[in-house]
Write an enzyme that holds these catalytic residues in place. Structure first.
Site, mmCIF file in Angstrom:
data_model
loop_
_atom_site.group_PDB
_atom_site.id
_atom_site.type_symbol
_atom_site.label_atom_id
_atom_site.label_comp_id
_atom_site.label_asym_id
_atom_site.label_seq_id
_atom_site.Cartn_x
_atom_site.Cartn_y
_atom_site.Cartn_z
ATOM 1 N N GLU A 38 -74.344 118.202 -8.814
ATOM 2 C CA GLU A 38 -73.078 117.638 -9.823
ATOM 3 C C GLU A 38 -72.569 118.104 -10.224
ATOM 4 O O GLU A 38 -73.612 118.929 -11.366
ATOM 5 C CB GLU A 38 -73.999 116.096 -10.273
ATOM 6 C CG GLU A 38 -72.729 115.104 -10.919
ATOM 7 C CD GLU A 38 -71.785 115.247 -11.060
ATOM 8 O OE1 GLU A 38 -70.462 115.175 -10.893
ATOM 9 O OE2 GLU A 38 -71.183 113.943 -9.774
ATOM 10 N N GLN A 39 -71.091 118.495 -10.537
ATOM 11 C CA GLN A 39 -70.517 119.658 -10.631
ATOM 12 C C GLN A 39 -70.115 118.770 -12.952
ATOM 13 O O GLN A 39 -70.308 119.693 -13.104
ATOM 14 C CB GLN A 39 -68.839 119.331 -10.474
ATOM 15 C CG GLN A 39 -67.950 118.128 -10.354
ATOM 16 C CD GLN A 39 -67.075 118.343 -9.700
ATOM 17 O OE1 GLN A 39 -65.788 119.336 -9.650
ATOM 18 N NE2 GLN A 39 -66.195 117.722 -9.394
ATOM 19 N N ARG A 112 -69.442 99.232 -12.000
ATOM 20 C CA ARG A 112 -70.177 100.973 -10.683
ATOM 21 C C ARG A 112 -70.902 101.114 -11.534
ATOM 22 O O ARG A 112 -71.935 101.749 -10.966
ATOM 23 C CB ARG A 112 -68.512 101.735 -10.758
ATOM 24 C CG ARG A 112 -67.327 101.041 -9.816
ATOM 25 C CD ARG A 112 -66.199 101.939 -9.516
ATOM 26 N NE ARG A 112 -67.048 103.331 -9.272
ATOM 27 C CZ ARG A 112 -67.235 103.433 -7.334
ATOM 28 N NH1 ARG A 112 -66.615 101.988 -6.700
ATOM 29 N NH2 ARG A 112 -67.455 104.011 -7.682
ATOM 30 N N TYR A 221 -62.449 89.437 -10.848
ATOM 31 C CA TYR A 221 -64.067 89.194 -10.065
ATOM 32 C C TYR A 221 -64.883 89.489 -11.679
ATOM 33 O O TYR A 221 -65.022 89.951 -12.861
ATOM 34 C CB TYR A 221 -64.810 89.471 -9.364
ATOM 35 C CG TYR A 221 -65.081 90.899 -9.471
ATOM 36 C CD1 TYR A 221 -65.786 91.458 -9.710
ATOM 37 C CD2 TYR A 221 -63.781 91.529 -9.023
ATOM 38 C CE1 TYR A 221 -65.574 92.866 -9.126
ATOM 39 C CE2 TYR A 221 -64.287 92.786 -8.434
ATOM 40 C CZ TYR A 221 -64.877 93.792 -8.922
ATOM 41 O OH TYR A 221 -64.227 94.863 -8.102
ATOM 42 N N ASP A 303 -66.270 108.476 0.853
ATOM 43 C CA ASP A 303 -65.497 108.369 0.925
ATOM 44 C C ASP A 303 -64.779 110.257 1.090
ATOM 45 O O ASP A 303 -63.637 110.602 1.322
ATOM 46 C CB ASP A 303 -64.970 108.762 -0.963
ATOM 47 C CG ASP A 303 -64.682 106.868 -0.952
ATOM 48 O OD1 ASP A 303 -64.462 106.214 -0.044
ATOM 49 O OD2 ASP A 303 -64.477 107.177 -2.220
#
Length: 404
Positions: A38-39, A112, A221, A303
């Site tokens: 992970e950067q 998230r 929501y 993605d």
């Protein structure tokens, strides 16, 4: 040190892949199975919400996350589609108990950060995954039956295969497809997440509401057990600055001006929130073949492979489905990573392409004007849940790879 797999990207997709492959023991027991790169200097996610249909929660439950999900998610009773101009309800889809009864899993809404956090906790609890933070990959090169990776700080890594889960602006994609930068869609997303207690009582909600207006729409929501409300407003325009940056400051006054013609239902909510963030939406055309997901021992997920517009609420969901299929394909073809990755891509690409295309179409429908908008509203009023329910999407189960 050689690893069975190096995963590049520590977001939802990368963590999901690490968890799925680790739980499945996709490479067999023992050894240095997985390494996650992970950067960023620390794990984190932007403050936004995610909708997870039964197709996704079914996978999370199978990974043993049912309890963790229940602690942080919200379980909305229904989806309402409203006119952004009149506030009139155009159509509804029952969620809650109906989703569980029909699809065998719930429909949930979640922050998230909370989804990322429960995946990270599960990976850490499982063990067997080595994590490198603040690390960027400079190059990836296949060498025989291995892949060699070079980091920006001149470290060399070696793995039997590499998974690019580094998002829409993926650097790993250039190694596999080299099809240029993502396309900027011309849509801007204003987003906010606020405690419901800070909102006037009439604006608090425990349902998913989609507001459809000419050339804009909004979705709201509950998240965090219903205690917070996530709001996203999509308008036409371009951002000032780097479109690859997901978090630009936003002017609440500008948003209110853009929505000046909206009805009181949506406009009251927008006026009640002062702190907005902004990002420019980017995507790629729907996938055309499995070759956009795999090349030998290098594969893409989420993605990085199939960025999609958020108008079907399935971006995170498709990454999680990818992760599940990846683990099944690797488990079914032990020791033959190219064959396993080819099966993974062949199994996933058409579904991902369908979701990408449907998301684009939904965006066009949401923003209709004039007579077409009137026809859309009439269709929703007449058919309601028949248009809003998506059995092909929510009923999906990952196929198990044949070992033959």
């Amino acid at each position: 040190m050689e690893h069975n797999m190096v995963i590049v990207g520590g977001g939802i997709g990368g963590l999901a892949a690490a968890l799925a492959c680790g739980r499945q023991q996709a490479f067999g027991a023992g050894g240095q199975a997985l390494r996650l790169i992970e950067q960023a200097p620390a794990f984190g996610e932007v403050g936004a919400g995610v909708q997870l249909g039964p197709n996704v929660t079914r996978v999370l439950h199978s990974w043993g996350l049912q309890g963790a999900l229940a602690q942080v998610a919200a379980f909305p009773e229904r989806l309402e589609v409203r006119s952004a101009l009149s506030s009139r309800v155009l159509g509804t889809l029952p969620l809650g108990p109906r989703a569980q009864a029909v699809y065998g899993a719930p429909y949930v809404t979640i922050a998230r950060q909370d989804l990322h956090g429960l995946l990270r906790t599960a990976v850490e609890s499982m063990g067997g995954v080595e994590v490198d933070l603040a690390t960027r990959i400079a190059s990836v090169a296949p060498v025989g039956d291995r892949v060699q990776l070079l980091t920006h700080d001149a470290r060399e890594l070696e793995a039997r295969c590499v998974l690019g889960a580094d998002g829409v602006w993926s650097t790993l994609r250039r190694q596999l497809v080299d099809d240029g930068a993502p396309r900027v869609t011309g849509h801007l997303a204003f987003r906010a997440m606020v405690p419901q207690a800070d909102l006037p009582p009439p604006l608090r909600s425990q349902v998913v509401t989609a507001w459809m207006g000419p050339n804009f729409h909004a979705v709201q929501y509950p998240v965090r057990g219903g205690a917070w409300l996530n709001v996203v407003v999509i308008v036409h325009g371009t951002v000032v600055g780097d479109p690859a940056v997901w978090d630009h400051s936003a002017n609440a006054g500008e948003l209110r001006v853009r929505l000046a013609n909206a009805g009181s239902g949506l406009l009251d909510l927008v006026h009640a929130i002062d702190d907005w963030r902004l990002w420019a939406l980017s995507d790629r055309p729907p996938m055309r073949s499995a070759h956009e997901m795999v090349l030998g021992r290098l594969a893409l997920l989420g993605d990085a492979a199939h960025p999609m517009r958020p108008y079907l609420a399935q971006g995170a969901g498709m990454a999680i489905e990818d992760a599940q299929q990846l683990s099944l394909s690797l488990h079914a073809h032990p020791g033959d990573e190219p064959r396993a990755l080819a099966h993974y891509a062949q199994t996933r690409w058409q579904r991902n392409a369908r979701v990408q295309a449907r998301a684009i179409r939904n965006g066009e429908i949401f923003h209709l004007q004039g007579p077409l908008r009137v026809a859309r509203d009439a269709s929703l009023a007449l058919l309601g849940d028949k248009l809003l329910d998506l059995p092909w999407l929510y009923g999906y189960r990952a196929p198990v790879a044949s070992q033959a």
